[in-house]
Design an enzyme around this catalytic site. Sequence first.
Site, PDB file in Angstrom:
ATOM      1  N   LYS A   1      11.222  15.089  -3.989  1.00 44.98           N
ATOM      2  CA  LYS A   1      11.235  15.078  -5.465  1.00 44.98           C
ATOM      3  C   LYS A   1      11.444  16.466  -6.072  1.00 44.98           C
ATOM      4  CE  LYS A   1       8.304  11.011  -6.167  1.00 44.98           C
ATOM      5  NZ  LYS A   1       7.180  10.458  -6.922  1.00 44.98           N
TER       6      LYS A   1
ATOM      7  N   ASP B   1       7.719   8.606 -13.715  1.00 41.10           N
ATOM      8  CA  ASP B   1       6.316   8.312 -13.377  1.00 41.10           C
ATOM      9  C   ASP B   1       5.402   8.368 -14.606  1.00 41.10           C
ATOM     10  OD1 ASP B   1       6.773   7.971 -10.679  1.00 41.10           O
ATOM     11  OD2 ASP B   1       6.472  10.085 -10.204  1.00 41.10           O
TER      12      ASP B   1
ATOM     13  N   ASN C   1     -10.765  18.354  -9.185  1.00 40.30           N
ATOM     14  CA  ASN C   1     -10.037  18.357  -7.906  1.00 40.30           C
ATOM     15  C   ASN C   1     -10.750  19.244  -6.906  1.00 40.30           C
ATOM     16  OD1 ASN C   1      -7.729  17.335  -6.477  1.00 40.30           O
ATOM     17  ND2 ASN C   1      -6.985  19.443  -6.390  1.00 40.30           N
TER      18      ASN C   1
ATOM     19  N   LEU D   1      -4.377   4.825  -9.794  1.00 39.99           N
ATOM     20  CA  LEU D   1      -2.940   4.766  -9.512  1.00 39.99           C
ATOM     21  C   LEU D   1      -2.636   4.023  -8.212  1.00 39.99           C
ATOM     22  CD1 LEU D   1      -2.638   6.557 -11.944  1.00 39.99           C
ATOM     23  CD2 LEU D   1      -1.391   8.213 -10.591  1.00 39.99           C
TER      24      LEU D   1
ATOM     25  N   TYR E   1      -2.314   0.994  -5.711  1.00 42.05           N
ATOM     26  CA  TYR E   1      -2.075  -0.440  -5.924  1.00 42.05           C
ATOM     27  C   TYR E   1      -2.324  -1.277  -4.669  1.00 42.05           C
ATOM     28  CZ  TYR E   1       2.509   0.896  -4.116  1.00 42.05           C
ATOM     29  OH  TYR E   1       3.513   1.408  -3.336  1.00 42.05           O
TER      30      TYR E   1
ATOM     31  N   GLY F   1      -2.779   0.327  -9.983  1.00 42.07           N
ATOM     32  CA  GLY F   1      -1.478   0.994 -10.046  1.00 42.07           C
ATOM     33  C   GLY F   1      -0.253   0.086 -10.027  1.00 42.07           C
TER      34      GLY F   1
HETATM   35  P1  ATR Z   1       1.030  13.077  -5.065  1.00 41.65           P
HETATM   36  O1  ATR Z   1       2.221  13.985  -5.231  1.00 41.65           O
HETATM   37  O2  ATR Z   1       1.389  11.667  -4.690  1.00 41.65           O
HETATM   38  O3  ATR Z   1       0.122  13.138  -6.230  1.00 41.65           O
HETATM   39  P2  ATR Z   1      -0.365  14.994  -3.403  1.00 41.65           P
HETATM   40  O4  ATR Z   1       0.426  16.107  -3.977  1.00 41.65           O
HETATM   41  O5  ATR Z   1      -0.587  14.967  -1.923  1.00 41.65           O
HETATM   42  O6  ATR Z   1       0.247  13.588  -3.761  1.00 41.65           O
HETATM   43  O7  ATR Z   1      -1.784  14.996  -4.162  1.00 41.65           O
HETATM   44  C1  ATR Z   1      -2.834  14.221  -3.769  1.00 41.65           C
HETATM   45  C2  ATR Z   1      -4.115  14.611  -4.537  1.00 41.65           C
HETATM   46  O8  ATR Z   1      -5.174  13.880  -3.960  1.00 41.65           O
HETATM   47  C3  ATR Z   1      -4.490  16.077  -4.419  1.00 41.65           C
HETATM   48  O9  ATR Z   1      -5.066  16.512  -5.619  1.00 41.65           O
HETATM   49  C4  ATR Z   1      -5.542  16.064  -3.299  1.00 41.65           C
HETATM   50  O10 ATR Z   1      -6.523  17.059  -3.376  1.00 41.65           O
HETATM   51  P3  ATR Z   1      -6.210  18.589  -2.940  1.00 41.65           P
HETATM   52  O11 ATR Z   1      -5.427  19.160  -4.084  1.00 41.65           O
HETATM   53  O12 ATR Z   1      -7.530  19.193  -2.790  1.00 41.65           O
HETATM   54  O13 ATR Z   1      -5.428  18.496  -1.665  1.00 41.65           O
HETATM   55  C5  ATR Z   1      -6.213  14.753  -3.570  1.00 41.65           C
HETATM   56  N1  ATR Z   1      -6.857  14.260  -2.352  1.00 41.65           N
HETATM   57  C6  ATR Z   1      -6.240  13.795  -1.252  1.00 41.65           C
HETATM   58  N2  ATR Z   1      -7.155  13.410  -0.332  1.00 41.65           N
HETATM   59  C7  ATR Z   1      -8.383  13.664  -0.879  1.00 41.65           C
HETATM   60  C8  ATR Z   1      -9.744  13.477  -0.441  1.00 41.65           C
HETATM   61  N3  ATR Z   1     -10.020  12.937   0.745  1.00 41.65           N
HETATM   62  N4  ATR Z   1     -10.730  13.834  -1.288  1.00 41.65           N
HETATM   63  C9  ATR Z   1     -10.472  14.354  -2.500  1.00 41.65           C
HETATM   64  N5  ATR Z   1      -9.213  14.557  -2.978  1.00 41.65           N
HETATM   65  C10 ATR Z   1      -8.191  14.215  -2.184  1.00 41.65           C
END
Ligand code: ATR
Length: 275
Positions: free
Chosen positions: A75, A111, A160, A233, A235, A256
């Site tokens: 993307k 999105d 986050n 989000l 689904y 979602g």
């Molecule tokens: P997308 O582009 O689909 O949003 P991404 O960039 O991988 O996917 O983002 C996923 C989000 O979920 C991130 O904010 C991630 O937290 P980090 O920024 O700390 O990596 C969050 N996330 C993923 N697994 C997690 C977990 N087990 N606990 C808390 N947050 C999580």
Amino acid sequence: MEIEKRVNGKTKLIGVIGNPIEHTMSPQLQNTIFSAIGENCIYVPFHIEKDDLEDAVKGFKALNAVGFNITVPFKKDIMKYLDEISDKAVIIDAVNTVKISNGRLTGYNTDAEGFSRAFKSESNLDFKDKKVILIGAGGAACSVAVQLVMEGAKSVGIINRTVSKAESIASKINKNFGFKIECYKPDDSRASEAFKQADIIVNATSVGMYPETENMPISTVYSFSEGQIVFDLVYKPQKTMFLKKAGDAGCKIINGTGMLFHQAVLQMKSGRAKD
Ligand code: ATR
């Protein structure tokens, strides 16, 4: 009309590229919509290697495709091969839809608008003057944050685990809209208070998605308040643990699926020939 009956010499191609792509549900969704509305288009998935991205783009152009969609992990990388990019996609820093018209490639991001349409159609409310808490700070969270601010939310807070990622969304939004987003670490007591007070809570992480359906994106320190609107989000499953807990606390819950559908319809509209 079924695909085998309608694919002919005039059929237009729309692709979707990703790596992996095998899991995608978009072809069923898009081809079903094309059949239902009688649009002579076919939607085909392509598994692309990173080094072949530029060739793939040239290929779509040479084949006179009307457009293509982009999923993980391209993307952002796709942006350097496009002639034009919509303002919203530039701010979000991700393109999921490319339209090819007279040999020119224009990138969009559907999105954010898909999220907004799903929220409105399922809650009959909008974001104006609402206090919103967003969990997560990836690409999906950024799209949601941009839309919330563009549609007049009163406050937006991002929780986050990697707070620097939330801060980078906040600084982008501040630069583009002059709007201040609060960023919280999950163990910040201000976060659990803002969570309790919010009108709308959005899970924009993938936590709770199949097969890890017992997981929650926030700890049990956080508590929902009756009447909040809680949007996940994810689904699959349709009712995550996060939504179950929110529902038990008397919140209105939204999964979602609607966002997936609305953003696909928007992709189809921006990607196809006659719009
Ligand atoms: P997308 O582009 O689909 O949003 P991404 O960039 O991988 O996917 O983002 C996923 C989000 O979920 C991130 O904010 C991630 O937290 P980090 O920024 O700390 O990596 C969050 N996330 C993923 N697994 C997690 C977990 N087990 N606990 C808390 N947050 C999580």
